[in-house]
Design an enzyme around this catalytic site. Sequence first.
Site, PDB file in Angstrom:
ATOM      1  N   CYS A 153       0.804  -1.225   0.000  1.00  0.00           N
ATOM      2  CA  CYS A 153       0.000   0.000   0.000  1.00  0.00           C
ATOM      3  C   CYS A 153       0.833   1.269   0.000  1.00  0.00           C
ATOM      4  CB  CYS A 153      -0.981  -0.014   1.171  1.00  0.00           C
ATOM      5  SG  CYS A 153      -0.243   0.235   2.807  1.00  0.00           S
ATOM      6  N   HIS A 211      -2.790   1.599   6.653  1.00  0.00           N
ATOM      7  CA  HIS A 211      -3.030   1.576   5.212  1.00  0.00           C
ATOM      8  C   HIS A 211      -2.772   2.978   4.671  1.00  0.00           C
ATOM      9  CE1 HIS A 211      -4.463   0.650   1.295  1.00  0.00           C
ATOM     10  NE2 HIS A 211      -5.546   1.395   1.385  1.00  0.00           N
ATOM     11  N   ASP A 258      -6.952   6.216  -3.777  1.00  0.00           N
ATOM     12  CA  ASP A 258      -6.276   5.022  -3.281  1.00  0.00           C
ATOM     13  C   ASP A 258      -5.971   4.090  -4.440  1.00  0.00           C
ATOM     14  OD1 ASP A 258      -5.296   2.861  -1.939  1.00  0.00           O
ATOM     15  OD2 ASP A 258      -6.941   2.717  -0.507  1.00  0.00           O
ATOM     16  N   ASN A 292     -14.165   4.035   9.964  1.00  0.00           N
ATOM     17  CA  ASN A 292     -15.263   4.030  10.935  1.00  0.00           C
ATOM     18  C   ASN A 292     -15.852   2.663  11.278  1.00  0.00           C
ATOM     19  OD1 ASN A 292     -15.899   6.882  11.618  1.00  0.00           O
ATOM     20  ND2 ASN A 292     -16.098   7.076   9.408  1.00  0.00           N
ATOM     21  N   ASP A 318     -16.836  -1.061  12.670  1.00  0.00           N
ATOM     22  CA  ASP A 318     -16.657  -1.807  13.920  1.00  0.00           C
ATOM     23  C   ASP A 318     -15.828  -3.062  13.652  1.00  0.00           C
ATOM     24  OD1 ASP A 318     -18.251  -0.041  15.279  1.00  0.00           O
ATOM     25  OD2 ASP A 318     -20.058  -1.275  15.142  1.00  0.00           O
ATOM     26  N   GLU A 327     -14.137  10.703  18.688  1.00  0.00           N
ATOM     27  CA  GLU A 327     -14.700   9.380  18.982  1.00  0.00           C
ATOM     28  C   GLU A 327     -15.608   9.460  20.197  1.00  0.00           C
ATOM     29  OE1 GLU A 327     -15.356   5.997  17.423  1.00  0.00           O
ATOM     30  OE2 GLU A 327     -13.416   6.793  16.806  1.00  0.00           O
ATOM     31  N   SER A 365      -6.145  -6.798  30.063  1.00  0.00           N
ATOM     32  CA  SER A 365      -5.259  -5.889  29.338  1.00  0.00           C
ATOM     33  C   SER A 365      -3.912  -6.557  29.085  1.00  0.00           C
ATOM     34  CB  SER A 365      -5.061  -4.574  30.102  1.00  0.00           C
ATOM     35  OG  SER A 365      -4.439  -4.819  31.352  1.00  0.00           O
ATOM     36  N   LYS A 400       0.247  -5.629  28.487  1.00  0.00           N
ATOM     37  CA  LYS A 400       1.282  -4.618  28.639  1.00  0.00           C
ATOM     38  C   LYS A 400       2.613  -5.178  28.141  1.00  0.00           C
ATOM     39  CE  LYS A 400      -0.987  -2.843  32.827  1.00  0.00           C
ATOM     40  NZ  LYS A 400      -0.825  -2.573  34.290  1.00  0.00           N
ATOM     41  N   ALA A 458       6.924  -3.757  27.003  1.00  0.00           N
ATOM     42  CA  ALA A 458       7.884  -2.712  26.672  1.00  0.00           C
ATOM     43  C   ALA A 458       8.005  -2.640  25.154  1.00  0.00           C
ATOM     44  CB  ALA A 458       9.232  -3.017  27.315  1.00  0.00           C
ATOM     45  N   ILE A 497       2.404  -6.026  18.514  1.00  0.00           N
ATOM     46  CA  ILE A 497       3.673  -5.532  19.056  1.00  0.00           C
ATOM     47  C   ILE A 497       4.684  -5.443  17.923  1.00  0.00           C
ATOM     48  CG2 ILE A 497       5.500  -5.957  20.735  1.00  0.00           C
ATOM     49  CD1 ILE A 497       3.524  -7.693  22.304  1.00  0.00           C
ATOM     50  N   PRO A 498       5.066  -4.230  17.528  1.00  0.00           N
ATOM     51  CA  PRO A 498       6.110  -4.096  16.508  1.00  0.00           C
ATOM     52  C   PRO A 498       7.493  -4.266  17.129  1.00  0.00           C
ATOM     53  CG  PRO A 498       5.276  -1.933  17.117  1.00  0.00           C
ATOM     54  CD  PRO A 498       4.498  -2.938  17.932  1.00  0.00           C
TER      55      PRO A 498
END
EC number: 2.3.2.13
Length: 696
Positions: A272, A332, A355, A395, A397, A444, A476, A478, A480, A580-581
């Site tokens: 893209c 994108h 696009d 937008n 869901d 939002e 959740s 978490k 680093a 997680i990149p």
Amino acid sequence: MANHKGLISDVDLRSRENNSAHHTREIDQKRLIVRRGQPFSITLQCNGSLRPRHHLDLVLHLGKRDEVEIKVQKERGAGDKWWFNQQGAQDEMLLTLHSPADAIIGRYSLAVLLMSPDGRILEKKDKMSFHLLYNPWCKDDVVYLPDETQLQEYIMNEDGIIYMGTWEYIKSTHWNYGQFEDYVMDICFEVLNNSNDALRNSQMDIEQRFDPVYVSRIIAAMVNSNDDRGVLTGRWTEPYSDGVAPYQWTGSVPILRQWSKAGVRAVKYGQCWVFAAVACTVLRCLGIPTRLITNFSSAHDVDGNLSIDFLLDENLQPLESRGGRDSSWNFHCWVESWMRRDDLPKGNDGWQVLDPTPQELSNGVFRCGPCPVTAIKEGNLGVKYDAPFVFAEVNADIIHWIVQRNGQRRKIRVDHATVGRNISTKSVYGDFRDDVTLHYKYPEGSKKEREVYEKAGRRVTDVPSESSEPGRLQLSIKHAKPVFGTDFDVIIEVKNEGDQDAHVQLTMLAMAVTYSSLHRGNCQRQTTTVMVPAHKAQQEVLRLRYDDYAQCVSDDHLIRVKAFVEAPGENEPLLTVTDIPLSRPEVFIQVPGKAFVCEQVKASISFTNPLPVPLKGGVFTLEGAGLLSSTKIHVSGDISPGQTVSIVVSFSPMRTGVRKLLVDFDSDRLKDVKGVTTVVVRKKYRNIFPEITECY
């Protein structure tokens, strides 16, 4: 004087002066390149003066076979015609041509005719041509942009920044648009000339090129090669061995040149951001103000129901074959181009989404837009083009379902807020990010946002829980910011806000994915029973080792972690997902001393292997508009863990100004490592008089 054939001895198109006045000097100084709606002058050298009652006619032709002919009027008309005036001085005539602000863009052939009183052609000079571009500096042009700072960025700047990664961890990569590099303008018109419309009916296509809506729609189709002679073939998985991997490109120029040189054969491969960047190059070159946009958590809604449905089996594995083609990409990229449109209601500004990534058909062709950004924000989805699809991209869901063994679906998570986050573009004021999310949507959760959703026909997808204590557990993840090549921990926290202790079953799954959410394999899985005291939180650790994820991680270096909780007393299970990149090292570049146009400079480039394993097949790719063409340098031998490899590259800058030198490093185990440095290229003064500022 019986014979007038020798009256016009020479024609000077005054390319240097005209191009400077028309903001095209960066493209070329030898060829005449001008912008519509703005006059330009040419000079005729004559052997004597024009005889009484004799006059000059000017005729323009467009097209390979001169399909379109335009006779230039001798006086100003209604403003929608070409016209010229002339001034004579001794053996010279100055002709000033005026083009309408809605003139057709393209390569014009110019003929100067010396006419007799009875209408006969006595002399003809017709070996002249020039290019006409859109003019965002002209108030009457529909691409007019009144802000000079924006013009310098969205037309004149050859260097850009593309934002990638995830909405929580945004990274930037530099790109060389290179719209003023040698032959790029010619290739841009070659792109237009090879569209399906041009090949079907050349004259009709040329006549439509006055309209940037038409031209931009052609470009959106032609950048991808899915259904025409387009520039790039898309590919989202390996192997890329028969082409260039998308992450290896650092600029548009090598792509466009390769497409043209290969006889308009599609270049392999793009994704893209590559499609968008090439479109940005072409549109800026033609004179349409354009910027590259990144939408994080971008939805691809195939069925138009404004929801992205993800089906999982009971082990949390994606059921892609049963879930349709809906998807949500970490990011994108598309472009926005500036143009006024008469077909839009008042109040719409000029930014239009285009696009070129081949996702869905628009009027039978893989393209998207132009679609007004304001229409997306207001939910006006009846306007052209492709507004419902773009609206869903920012937008929709996201709904996760578990498909049980008996085939029934169980809804486990509905997310209204993730899609369309941190919509980003490069700032006009420097190398930093501008957030343009509020151009596309109201805040939002605001009342206005709800009204727009209802207006757009957004269906209600959330189902209230039947539990007596809804939402007493919270889940959740978490972590680093991990570095690719290291081991790291992911913390999953279960929080109990209820009055009773909770015994839960916690499943943690880490998998490798691409930025477009393609599943590449599992890295780690762990299931445990956890007791969470009332009003307390309990944490569990998922350890991810390099040896586990290195074998399956994609070139995007993304790990997706899912945490799933089932507990007695909760009507619905809990699912949370995060991407997680894995950060990568940089290439270091130094260009010592001062750089002067046409004089050799040296760049020192170094890279250190951060991995615990050797790297094989290392290659550096260098590129920079006005500095040097795309250059590859291969590293001999393996690069051991911790080893630094250095190279020195010499080049002679071709144009003055503030330039960017871009470097990409790739190897077998580590790819898409980037580096960038700024090079200020100065004029060289000698004997007080400045030399030329370009090399030819």
